[in-house]
Design a protein around this motif. Structure first.
Motif, PDB file in Angstrom:
ATOM      1  N   THR A  41       1.878   2.005  32.418  1.00  0.00           N
ATOM      2  CA  THR A  41       1.046   2.616  31.374  1.00  0.00           C
ATOM      3  C   THR A  41      -0.083   3.451  31.959  1.00  0.00           C
ATOM      4  N   MET A  42      -0.949   2.847  32.754  1.00  0.00           N
ATOM      5  CA  MET A  42      -2.202   3.497  33.135  1.00  0.00           C
ATOM      6  C   MET A  42      -1.985   4.701  34.059  1.00  0.00           C
ATOM      7  N   ILE A  43      -1.040   4.601  34.971  1.00  0.00           N
ATOM      8  CA  ILE A  43      -0.836   5.717  35.898  1.00  0.00           C
ATOM      9  C   ILE A  43      -0.344   6.949  35.141  1.00  0.00           C
ATOM     10  N   VAL A  44       0.681   6.759  34.306  1.00  0.00           N
ATOM     11  CA  VAL A  44       1.203   7.911  33.564  1.00  0.00           C
ATOM     12  C   VAL A  44       0.191   8.409  32.538  1.00  0.00           C
ATOM     13  N   LEU A  45      -0.652   7.507  32.064  1.00  0.00           N
ATOM     14  CA  LEU A  45      -1.655   7.907  31.082  1.00  0.00           C
ATOM     15  C   LEU A  45      -2.708   8.817  31.700  1.00  0.00           C
ATOM     16  N   MET A  46      -3.072   8.550  32.948  1.00  0.00           N
ATOM     17  CA  MET A  46      -4.164   9.280  33.583  1.00  0.00           C
ATOM     18  C   MET A  46      -3.699  10.415  34.484  1.00  0.00           C
ATOM     19  N   ALA A  47      -2.414  10.435  34.816  1.00  0.00           N
ATOM     20  CA  ALA A  47      -1.966  11.404  35.815  1.00  0.00           C
ATOM     21  C   ALA A  47      -0.960  12.418  35.288  1.00  0.00           C
ATOM     22  N   THR A  48      -0.620  12.378  33.995  1.00  0.00           N
ATOM     23  CA  THR A  48       0.431  13.267  33.495  1.00  0.00           C
ATOM     24  C   THR A  48      -0.064  14.297  32.492  1.00  0.00           C
ATOM     25  N   GLY A  49      -1.315  14.233  32.089  1.00  0.00           N
ATOM     26  CA  GLY A  49      -1.774  15.111  31.029  1.00  0.00           C
ATOM     27  C   GLY A  49      -1.417  14.581  29.663  1.00  0.00           C
ATOM     28  N   ASN A  50      -0.521  13.574  29.603  1.00  0.00           N
ATOM     29  CA  ASN A  50      -0.161  12.895  28.350  1.00  0.00           C
ATOM     30  C   ASN A  50       0.337  13.876  27.294  1.00  0.00           C
ATOM     31  N   THR A  51       1.162  14.815  27.702  1.00  0.00           N
ATOM     32  CA  THR A  51       1.691  15.817  26.782  1.00  0.00           C
ATOM     33  C   THR A  51       3.148  15.504  26.466  1.00  0.00           C
ATOM     34  N   PRO A  52       3.495  15.285  25.181  1.00  0.00           N
ATOM     35  CA  PRO A  52       4.880  14.921  24.830  1.00  0.00           C
ATOM     36  C   PRO A  52       5.798  16.133  24.763  1.00  0.00           C
ATOM     37  N   VAL A  53       6.088  16.715  25.898  1.00  0.00           N
ATOM     38  CA  VAL A  53       6.965  17.885  25.957  1.00  0.00           C
ATOM     39  C   VAL A  53       8.256  17.488  26.659  1.00  0.00           C
ATOM     40  N   MET A  54       9.331  18.187  26.288  1.00  0.00           N
ATOM     41  CA  MET A  54      10.632  17.940  26.903  1.00  0.00           C
ATOM     42  C   MET A  54      10.938  19.075  27.879  1.00  0.00           C
ATOM     43  N   ASP A  55      10.632  18.840  29.134  1.00  0.00           N
ATOM     44  CA  ASP A  55      10.830  19.852  30.165  1.00  0.00           C
ATOM     45  C   ASP A  55      11.203  19.133  31.456  1.00  0.00           C
ATOM     46  N   LEU A  56      12.344  19.502  32.016  1.00  0.00           N
ATOM     47  CA  LEU A  56      12.800  18.848  33.238  1.00  0.00           C
ATOM     48  C   LEU A  56      11.979  19.233  34.461  1.00  0.00           C
ATOM     49  N   SER A  57      11.170  20.274  34.353  1.00  0.00           N
ATOM     50  CA  SER A  57      10.411  20.761  35.498  1.00  0.00           C
ATOM     51  C   SER A  57       9.500  19.671  36.053  1.00  0.00           C
ATOM     52  N   ILE A  58       9.470  19.598  37.374  1.00  0.00           N
ATOM     53  CA  ILE A  58       8.600  18.625  38.036  1.00  0.00           C
ATOM     54  C   ILE A  58       7.135  19.025  37.937  1.00  0.00           C
ATOM     55  N   PHE A  59       6.877  20.275  37.522  1.00  0.00           N
ATOM     56  CA  PHE A  59       5.502  20.767  37.435  1.00  0.00           C
ATOM     57  C   PHE A  59       4.934  20.673  36.017  1.00  0.00           C
ATOM     58  N   GLN A  60       5.675  20.064  35.084  1.00  0.00           N
ATOM     59  CA  GLN A  60       5.193  19.921  33.716  1.00  0.00           C
ATOM     60  C   GLN A  60       4.828  18.469  33.437  1.00  0.00           C
ATOM     61  N   GLY A  61       3.922  18.296  32.478  1.00  0.00           N
ATOM     62  CA  GLY A  61       3.485  16.957  32.120  1.00  0.00           C
ATOM     63  C   GLY A  61       4.497  16.244  31.246  1.00  0.00           C
ATOM     64  N   LEU A  62       4.137  15.050  30.811  1.00  0.00           N
ATOM     65  CA  LEU A  62       5.017  14.233  29.991  1.00  0.00           C
ATOM     66  C   LEU A  62       4.184  13.162  29.304  1.00  0.00           C
ATOM     67  N   ARG A  63       4.814  12.461  28.389  1.00  0.00           N
ATOM     68  CA  ARG A  63       4.195  11.289  27.776  1.00  0.00           C
ATOM     69  C   ARG A  63       5.262  10.215  27.636  1.00  0.00           C
ATOM     70  N   THR A  64       4.941   8.992  28.033  1.00  0.00           N
ATOM     71  CA  THR A  64       5.901   7.900  27.978  1.00  0.00           C
ATOM     72  C   THR A  64       5.664   7.034  26.750  1.00  0.00           C
ATOM     73  N   LEU A  65       6.646   6.209  26.443  1.00  0.00           N
ATOM     74  CA  LEU A  65       6.524   5.300  25.301  1.00  0.00           C
ATOM     75  C   LEU A  65       5.338   4.355  25.478  1.00  0.00           C
ATOM     76  N   ALA A  66       5.216   3.767  26.665  1.00  0.00           N
ATOM     77  CA  ALA A  66       4.141   2.797  26.905  1.00  0.00           C
ATOM     78  C   ALA A  66       2.770   3.456  26.810  1.00  0.00           C
ATOM     79  N   ALA A  67       2.613   4.628  27.405  1.00  0.00           N
ATOM     80  CA  ALA A  67       1.334   5.327  27.363  1.00  0.00           C
ATOM     81  C   ALA A  67       0.994   5.750  25.934  1.00  0.00           C
ATOM     82  N   ASN A  68       1.987   6.180  25.193  1.00  0.00           N
ATOM     83  CA  ASN A  68       1.756   6.598  23.813  1.00  0.00           C
ATOM     84  C   ASN A  68       1.265   5.435  22.956  1.00  0.00           C
ATOM     85  N   ILE A  69       1.865   4.275  23.144  1.00  0.00           N
ATOM     86  CA  ILE A  69       1.439   3.085  22.402  1.00  0.00           C
ATOM     87  C   ILE A  69       0.006   2.726  22.771  1.00  0.00           C
ATOM     88  N   ALA A  70      -0.318   2.765  24.058  1.00  0.00           N
ATOM     89  CA  ALA A  70      -1.665   2.415  24.510  1.00  0.00           C
ATOM     90  C   ALA A  70      -2.714   3.367  23.959  1.00  0.00           C
TER      91      ALA A  70
END
Length: 764
Positions: free
Chosen positions: A687-716
């Protein structure tokens, strides 16, 4: 003799002590066994209870909606005119009926008892020729168009007081622009059609005037704006007028959006004209097109909540949703995004919800349908009566419906429709949301706007969860497993005593600290030295291979002085030097190969953007967090391979590497597989690593240079902000259920595979 008796007695006492000790040991073993069983059963019960609790919270999302008739009564004050509008206040206690004679009757919703009967201040000798409800509907404002070219704006409002702890709702009429009628057409032509939008000390009125002796009818736009002086309490009312360059003949309906920037004119021939009225003195035609099929007519038009979409009912029972969408030229244009086949008869009424993107339709046979535009599904379909409907009113909370029939009766319906926005399609499939250019997977659960369309697609969250796990495992697996193999099999025992505890100690670092460092230090560092990081991937393996090649030419006298298993220690300075060399050469190579900036080159040449907090940062940070667990379990599995297997393999002539690959790894494969699965489970649930290190953006992009949001981080992030038992709250629990189910199924399959590996290689 006494000695013999003493020895017998001593022996008997020792036997008794042994029996007591044995019974006590058996009792402790039995207690421990039952404790283990109880603990295991407790874990199983806890997991089952968690599953059923999640299911209990999620289940109401998929309960069907319902509508039930609760009472029927005669139309209040039926002799005082035909109903032109029915409406209800928020508590569903008081309703109002506006008539074509200017009479306003407030009555009790449950019984129909008249509470207040009041007449609008219509000038003497003047007739009401048109009537309309203002946008937004929640303002409770209506406008009367008169036969002398004047208008009267009226607002029905409700004061709440408490008498003996009982709530009392008192209805009243209010004139926002004063009781005196406003002159809209100075020629005195009757206003046949009218529309009004109010709010923010401004009022915009558009009316279609009738043909007169002075010429044909016109479409007139009048805008009133109240200006408050900073130095006095007097308000100045300014007015602007315009006449639309369009014939008024055939215009059957007029609508103005709540922002007073768009005007919609509906023609009897099924054509819709859209005007930009941002400049009230110069309306501009933006679009003019046919919105129904040939041979069909528009029977009803209404704004969906937010006034971003029009719901257009047709004579063939079709209701289509038209929304302003930006095209390829970045211009807004009205476009049909979905349609509903609600009946085979003409649609005679469309009532839209004031707080959600739902609507109610009634056809010419009196069949009512409740629909959700976002979920694109029919929720309820029932007949509201044996005779034709005259008027309908949906309560602000969309939990009650009033329907007036032409037999002089009003039916009250109780509506239960708690979560219309959620369906399997809206959660997992692409949805075409308002103002979006095309259907897409979107998660956006809240907004500052009350007319916001919630977007509850879990697909980008699941995608982000898998993406984060994939990149973290891409970093962690090679390092953890290769390190475990070398440490357990090749490294000197004394060196292993330092290395293994050190790596395992890394697992004690709190993930919030790792996330903090990843977000505030690692992300800016990687952004600044991106080229150096990529060159690092090349220089370190190359440096190790060069060192390994040179190692074989090391003088034998020097080689023999190095203790066996300590070879890896000499790689430390090589790796450090290779890393330093990568970052030192990076600026020159970046200038030579990528025109000075690798990030800009990726964007210009490959169209790949770069976000500072992205999947690359997550892969490095979360890989660092997963490595200790994977390393420890895999290393223990490899180190625990029986020595007689390795010794026997070496004795038969196999090399050390052949023994490792053909014997040790196969025997330890169940443990190595468990290490990988546990590491993957850690990555999926982080939860915490992806929450603080990904930009927490719920986008669907396979690029390694784009952010993301996970289920656990979204719930938190969103659970503390969600209203208990709301749709948002339950969808977050659905996300937790998806995560729980995913990990349970995945771990179950992993355990099955692990057991098969154990059975397969247990005979080695």
């Amino acid at each position: 003799m006494s000695d013999i008796n003493a020895q017998k007695k001593k022996s008997s006492m020792q036997k008794s002590d042994r029996d007591i000790h044995e019974r006590w040991r058996l009792l402790k073993d039995s207690i421990a066994g039952y404790g283990v069983i109880l603990g295991g059963l407790s874990v199983i019960v806890a997991v089952v209870l968690i599953f059923f609790y999640l299911l209990y919270v999620v289940f109401p999302l998929f309960l069907p909606a319902s509508a039930d008739s609760t009472s029927q009564y005669a139309v209040p004050e039926a002799t005082q005119g035909k109903t032109v509008l029915l409406d209800m206040e928020e508590q569903n206690k008081v309703a109002v009926r506006f008539t074509d004679t200017g009479q306003v009757i407030f009555f009790d919703v449950a019984t129909g008892k008249t509470l207040l009967n009041q007449k609008v201040a219509i000038p003497d000798g003047v007739q009401i020729t048109s009537f309309s409800q203002a946008s937004p509907v929640s303002e409770n404002t209506v406008v009367y168009g008169l036969s002398n070219g004047q208008v009267i704006i009226v607002k029905h409002q409700y004061k709440i007081s408490y008498v003996n702890d009982a709530r009392v709702i008192t209805p009243e009429l209010f004139y926002p622009s004063g009781e005196q009628a406003l002159i809209l057409d100075d020629t005195g032509a009757a206003l046949e059609k009218i529309a009004v939008a109010t709010g923010d000390n401004a009022t915009t009125i558009v009316a279609k005037t009738a043909n007169s002796t002075q010429g044909l009818g016109k479409i007139r736009l009048t805008h009133f704006e109240k200006e408050t002086s900073l130095f006095s309490e007097e308000n100045k009312l300014t007015r602007s007028d315009a006449v639309l360059d369009m014939p008024a003949a055939g215009i059957e309906a007029i609508l103005i959006d709540r922002n007073k920037t768009s005007l919609f004119l509906v023609g009897s021939d099924g054509r819709l004209s859209v005007f930009d009225i941002s400049d009230k003195t110069n309306p501009l035609l933006k679009q003019h097109q046919n919105v129904v099929e040939s041979g069909q007519k528009i029977t009803r038009v209404a704004f969906l909540n937010g006034d971003l979409s029009l719901m257009i009912g047709e004579s063939n029972g079709l209701v289509s949703q038209w929304s302003m969408v930006r095209n390829k030229l970045n211009r807004s244009a009205l476009q049909k995004i979905r349609s509903f086949k609600v009946s085979d008869k003409a649609v005679v009424a469309i009532q839209t919800e004031q707080r959600r993107k739902g609507f109610v339709t009634i056809d010419a046979d009196g069949v009512m349908g409740i629909y959700s535009s976002t979920a694109e599904r029919e929720l309820v379909k029932k007949s509201v009566g044996e005779t034709l409907p005259v008027a309908a009113a949906l309560s602000p909370r969309a939990n009650a419906l009033l329907v007036q029939l032409d037999n002089g009766k009003i039916n009250l319906w109780n509506v239960k429709n708690e979560h219309p926005e959620v369906s399997l399609a809206s959660i997992w499939q692409e949805v075409w949301y308002e103002s979006y250019p095309k259907p897409d997977y979107i998660w956006q659960s809240s907004s500052a706007s009350s007319d916001f369309e919630p977007k509850f697609s879990l697909t980008p969250l699941v995608f982000g969860t898998l993406k984060a796990a994939f990149y973290s495992m891409l970093v962690a697996m090679p390092l953890a497993l290769m390190g475990a193999i070398y440490t357990a099999y090749f490294m000197a025992p004394r060196m292993r005593q330092y290395v293994k505890p050190t790596i395992e100690l890394m697992g004690a670092l709190p993930t919030v600290i790792l996330g903090f460092l990843a977000g505030l230090w690692l992300a800016p560092f990687v952004e600044e030295h991106l080229a150096g990081l990529f060159f690092l991937i090349m220089t370190v393996p190359l440096g190790v291979m060069i060192f390994a090649y040179a190692w074989q030419y090391l003088p034998r006298s020097l080689y023999e002085k190095i203790p066996e298993g300590w070879d890896a220690a000499f790689l430390i300075p090589v790796i450090l030097f290779s890393g330093w060399l990568a970052f030192a050469l990076a600026p020159s190579l970046e200038l030579l190969l990528f025109h000075g900036s690798m990030r800009e080159w990726f964007k210009a040449e490959l169209g790949i953007g770069y976000d500072q907090r992205n999947a690359l940062i997550v892969g490095i940070a979360m890989g660092f967090a997963v490595i200790p667990t994977m390393f420890s379990i895999a290393e223990d599995a490899i180190f625990s391979v029986p020595k007689h297997l390795t010794v026997g393999s070496l004795a038969l002539g196999a090399t050390t590497w052949q023994t490792m690959t053909k014997v040790v790894l196969l025997t330890a494969s169940p443990g190595i597989f468990s290490a990988v699965m546990i590491g993957l489970g850690r990555a999926v649930g982080e939860t915490m690593i992806v929450l603080m290190a990904t930009g927490n953006t719920p986008v669907m992009d396979l690029s390694i240079f784009q952010g993301l949001r996970t289920l656990a981080a979204n719930i938190a992030v969103e659970m503390p902000e969600s209203e208990v038992d709301s749709t948002h709250y339950r969808v977050l629990f659905l996300a937790a259920l998806v995560l729980f189910t995913f990990t349970f199924v995945f771990n179950t399959l992993a355990e099955v595979i692990r057991q098969r590996l154990r059975e397969k290689y247990s005979s080695l």
